[in-house]
Design a protein around this motif. Structure first.
Motif, PDB file in Angstrom:
ATOM      1  N   SER A 163     -23.898  44.363  11.557  1.00  0.00           N
ATOM      2  CA  SER A 163     -23.259  43.311  12.342  1.00  0.00           C
ATOM      3  C   SER A 163     -21.822  43.686  12.684  1.00  0.00           C
ATOM      4  O   SER A 163     -21.363  43.489  13.819  1.00  0.00           O
ATOM      5  CB  SER A 163     -23.291  41.992  11.558  1.00  0.00           C
ATOM      6  OG  SER A 163     -22.605  40.983  12.247  1.00  0.00           O
ATOM      7  N   SER A 177     -24.607  40.966  17.573  1.00  0.00           N
ATOM      8  CA  SER A 177     -23.205  41.086  17.169  1.00  0.00           C
ATOM      9  C   SER A 177     -22.363  41.780  18.230  1.00  0.00           C
ATOM     10  O   SER A 177     -21.170  41.489  18.369  1.00  0.00           O
ATOM     11  CB  SER A 177     -23.118  41.855  15.844  1.00  0.00           C
ATOM     12  OG  SER A 177     -23.834  41.190  14.833  1.00  0.00           O
ATOM     13  N   PHE A 178     -22.966  42.696  18.968  1.00  0.00           N
ATOM     14  CA  PHE A 178     -22.267  43.347  20.089  1.00  0.00           C
ATOM     15  C   PHE A 178     -21.783  42.289  21.079  1.00  0.00           C
ATOM     16  O   PHE A 178     -20.618  42.300  21.501  1.00  0.00           O
ATOM     17  CB  PHE A 178     -23.209  44.334  20.785  1.00  0.00           C
ATOM     18  CG  PHE A 178     -22.606  45.015  21.976  1.00  0.00           C
ATOM     19  CD1 PHE A 178     -21.954  46.234  21.835  1.00  0.00           C
ATOM     20  CD2 PHE A 178     -22.681  44.451  23.242  1.00  0.00           C
ATOM     21  CE1 PHE A 178     -21.391  46.868  22.938  1.00  0.00           C
ATOM     22  CE2 PHE A 178     -22.120  45.073  24.340  1.00  0.00           C
ATOM     23  CZ  PHE A 178     -21.476  46.282  24.191  1.00  0.00           C
ATOM     24  N   SER A 201     -17.383  46.835   8.292  1.00  0.00           N
ATOM     25  CA  SER A 201     -18.682  47.497   8.285  1.00  0.00           C
ATOM     26  C   SER A 201     -18.781  48.483   7.135  1.00  0.00           C
ATOM     27  O   SER A 201     -19.787  48.527   6.413  1.00  0.00           O
ATOM     28  CB  SER A 201     -18.906  48.238   9.616  1.00  0.00           C
ATOM     29  OG  SER A 201     -18.850  47.346  10.698  1.00  0.00           O
ATOM     30  N   GLY A 248     -21.765  46.398  15.415  1.00  0.00           N
ATOM     31  CA  GLY A 248     -22.060  45.803  16.722  1.00  0.00           C
ATOM     32  C   GLY A 248     -20.870  45.060  17.287  1.00  0.00           C
ATOM     33  O   GLY A 248     -20.524  45.213  18.465  1.00  0.00           O
ATOM     34  N   SER A 249     -20.215  44.253  16.444  1.00  0.00           N
ATOM     35  CA  SER A 249     -19.023  43.525  16.890  1.00  0.00           C
ATOM     36  C   SER A 249     -17.911  44.473  17.311  1.00  0.00           C
ATOM     37  O   SER A 249     -17.212  44.232  18.297  1.00  0.00           O
ATOM     38  CB  SER A 249     -18.527  42.616  15.759  1.00  0.00           C
ATOM     39  OG  SER A 249     -19.469  41.622  15.459  1.00  0.00           O
ATOM     40  N   ASN A 291     -26.481  36.772  22.934  1.00  0.00           N
ATOM     41  CA  ASN A 291     -26.356  36.697  21.485  1.00  0.00           C
ATOM     42  C   ASN A 291     -27.480  35.844  20.903  1.00  0.00           C
ATOM     43  O   ASN A 291     -28.141  36.227  19.923  1.00  0.00           O
ATOM     44  CB  ASN A 291     -24.992  36.113  21.117  1.00  0.00           C
ATOM     45  CG  ASN A 291     -24.762  36.043  19.612  1.00  0.00           C
ATOM     46  OD1 ASN A 291     -25.495  36.613  18.824  1.00  0.00           O
ATOM     47  ND2 ASN A 291     -23.722  35.329  19.221  1.00  0.00           N
ATOM     48  N   PHE A 324     -27.617  44.102  15.498  1.00  0.00           N
ATOM     49  CA  PHE A 324     -26.583  44.916  16.136  1.00  0.00           C
ATOM     50  C   PHE A 324     -26.306  44.419  17.555  1.00  0.00           C
ATOM     51  O   PHE A 324     -25.154  44.240  17.959  1.00  0.00           O
ATOM     52  CB  PHE A 324     -27.022  46.380  16.175  1.00  0.00           C
ATOM     53  CG  PHE A 324     -26.156  47.263  17.032  1.00  0.00           C
ATOM     54  CD1 PHE A 324     -24.983  47.799  16.531  1.00  0.00           C
ATOM     55  CD2 PHE A 324     -26.503  47.544  18.352  1.00  0.00           C
ATOM     56  CE1 PHE A 324     -24.172  48.602  17.317  1.00  0.00           C
ATOM     57  CE2 PHE A 324     -25.703  48.343  19.152  1.00  0.00           C
ATOM     58  CZ  PHE A 324     -24.533  48.870  18.628  1.00  0.00           C
ATOM     59  N   LEU A 325     -27.365  44.169  18.329  1.00  0.00           N
ATOM     60  CA  LEU A 325     -27.208  43.721  19.722  1.00  0.00           C
ATOM     61  C   LEU A 325     -26.586  42.327  19.791  1.00  0.00           C
ATOM     62  O   LEU A 325     -25.733  42.061  20.645  1.00  0.00           O
ATOM     63  CB  LEU A 325     -28.565  43.742  20.427  1.00  0.00           C
ATOM     64  CG  LEU A 325     -29.195  45.132  20.613  1.00  0.00           C
ATOM     65  CD1 LEU A 325     -30.604  45.007  21.175  1.00  0.00           C
ATOM     66  CD2 LEU A 325     -28.331  45.998  21.523  1.00  0.00           C
ATOM     67  N   GLY A 354     -18.687  45.955  20.696  1.00  0.00           N
ATOM     68  CA  GLY A 354     -18.477  44.923  21.713  1.00  0.00           C
ATOM     69  C   GLY A 354     -17.002  44.740  22.014  1.00  0.00           C
ATOM     70  O   GLY A 354     -16.603  44.591  23.173  1.00  0.00           O
TER      71      GLY A 354
END
Length: 411
Positions: free
Chosen positions: A260, A315-316, A149, A263-264, A291, A312-313, A267
């Motif tokens: 991205s 990738s979370f 990131s 978000g990952s 996703n 973001f969501l 998660g």
């Protein structure tokens, strides 16, 4: 031994982070340079094709990973990266860089990068206790997502004020550091069956790893992932052009990838808690579904901040279920087969990505970008339905219990 006191774990993590910094900068700079110095989108598709092609060939490296000292393999792959980046820097200095030659060097860099991941994943279950495996995988993902990131965004910003040549020069020095660590720091991790190479054993080992995958529950998760990864490759190409619909600066592309990554990362952080209360099959099923829906919302976002939010969501969710996938593949596999199975898994799930990249580059030139990107949602939703209907996946037991059963069966 706790992870905080595990020197083997910390050494491997440090090398992974440095490698990821180099990979992140290399990918951003190369994609942006090719997209802005080539006439057609197909060249970006070819670039992604060459980035992903080595992963499909990892199955042939599995027996070597199981039989050759991992430290030696990591040193060879890092040395290869240094040679590739040295050539790129030299070509820029003499003003002789061309898109075709850069594409060839991209493939070699991608190969040297790809081989490091199954090596590290093979080592991890041997140095981390079973009940800490999900946590260890989460730490790996969190750490390199932070790095991804940061350097995705930073690379995009630096491209606005600097040059591709300068960033390639910086990257050359980044890859030198892991090689120094591997030369200076000694860690006593060895392959499970370190022996001299012979072709007969190689063929036998390759067959054994492949047959294990085909006869275990691993194959139930792998086949749908081939379908998903085909469209993931299309979107890897499409995202670069999608960023240009928001703004036409390199920083936007970098920020999209940075969002991205964040978000990952989050998660991956939270999945360790989720897995304590929710069965892994449920996390996979609903993570894939959410996703897909969030990706669709991003695709039709007209404002930058909305695109960032929905990416973001999406990738979370992806970050969470990717940890579950990695942990399940590890705990379902006997230690002596980890190298072969991990490389087989990487090869199979990556099989469709090079094809998807080429097709993505072609489709972007002939049909609306939003329609191309929407295919990803369809693939994710269909896969979530498949997992929901397959009780062998949906009702999978807790990861630590699977690990205990696998250890008892394959001591």
């Amino acid at each position: 031994m706790s992870l905080a006191k595990n020197n083997h774990f910390k050494t491997i993590l440090t090398i992974r982070l440095l490698t990821n910094i180099g990979d992140s900068v290399f990918f951003i700079v190369s994609m942006w340079y090719i997209a802005n110095h080539a006439d057609l989108a197909i060249y970006a598709g070819i670039a992604v094709f060459l980035f992903t092609l080595p992963e499909t060939l990892l199955i042939f490296m599995g027996p070597l990973v199981d039989r050759i000292n991992p430290r030696k393999l990591l040193m060879l792959s890092t040395g290869g990266q240094i040679i590739v980046h040295g050539l790129i820097v030299f070509l820029f200095l003499i003003n002789a860089i061309t898109i075709p030659f850069l594409l060839v060097l991209l493939m070699f860099s991608a190969f040297f990068s790809a081989i490091t991941y199954p090596i590290e994943e093979t080592m991890l279950p041997q140095i981390v206790q079973g009940h800490e495996l999900v946590k260890a995988n989460s730490i790996f993902t969190i750490a390199y997502k932070i790095v991804d990131s940061l350097f995705d965004g930073l690379s995009g910003i630096l491209l606005v004020v600097g040059t591709a040549s300068l960033l390639y020069e910086i990257n050359l020095f980044i890859f030198v550091i892991p090689l120094i660590i591997l030369k200076v720091i000694k860690f006593n991790i060895k392959s499970e069956e370190e022996e001299k190479f012979d072709f007969a054993s190689y063929k036998s080992d390759l067959k054994e790893g492949l047959m294990f995958v085909l006869t275990s529950n691993i194959k139930l998760m792998l086949i749908p992932l081939v379908f998903v990864n085909f469209f993931t490759a299309i979107n890897t190409v499409a995202l670069l052009f999608f960023s240009n619909t928001l703004t036409e600066t390199a920083s936007t592309y970098g920020i999209l990838l940075a969002v991205s990554g964040v978000g990952s990362m989050l998660g991956a952080i939270l999945v360790n808690k989720l897995e304590q209360n929710i069965l892994p099959g449920r996390i996979l099923t609903f993570g894939l579904l959410l996703n897909g829906l969030m990706w669709l919302c991003m695709t039709f976002s007209s404002a930058e901040y909305l695109a960032y939010l929905f990416l973001f969501l999406a990738s979370f969710c992806q970050g969470a279920y990717n940890i579950i996938f990695a942990s399940l593949f590890q705990v379902m596999t006997p230690v002596n087969l980890l190298g072969r199975v991990n490389t087989c898994v990487e090869s199979v799930i990556s099989f469709a990505m090079p094809i998807g990249a080429i097709i993505g580059g072609i489709l972007i030139d002939i049909i609306p970008l939003q329609l191309v990107m929407s295919f990803n949602t369809i693939s994710l939703v269909i896969t979530s339905i498949i997992f929901f209907l397959n009780k062998n996946i949906y009702d999978l037991d807790k990861i630590d219990r699977i690990h205990a059963e696998s250890t008892a069966t394959h001591p």
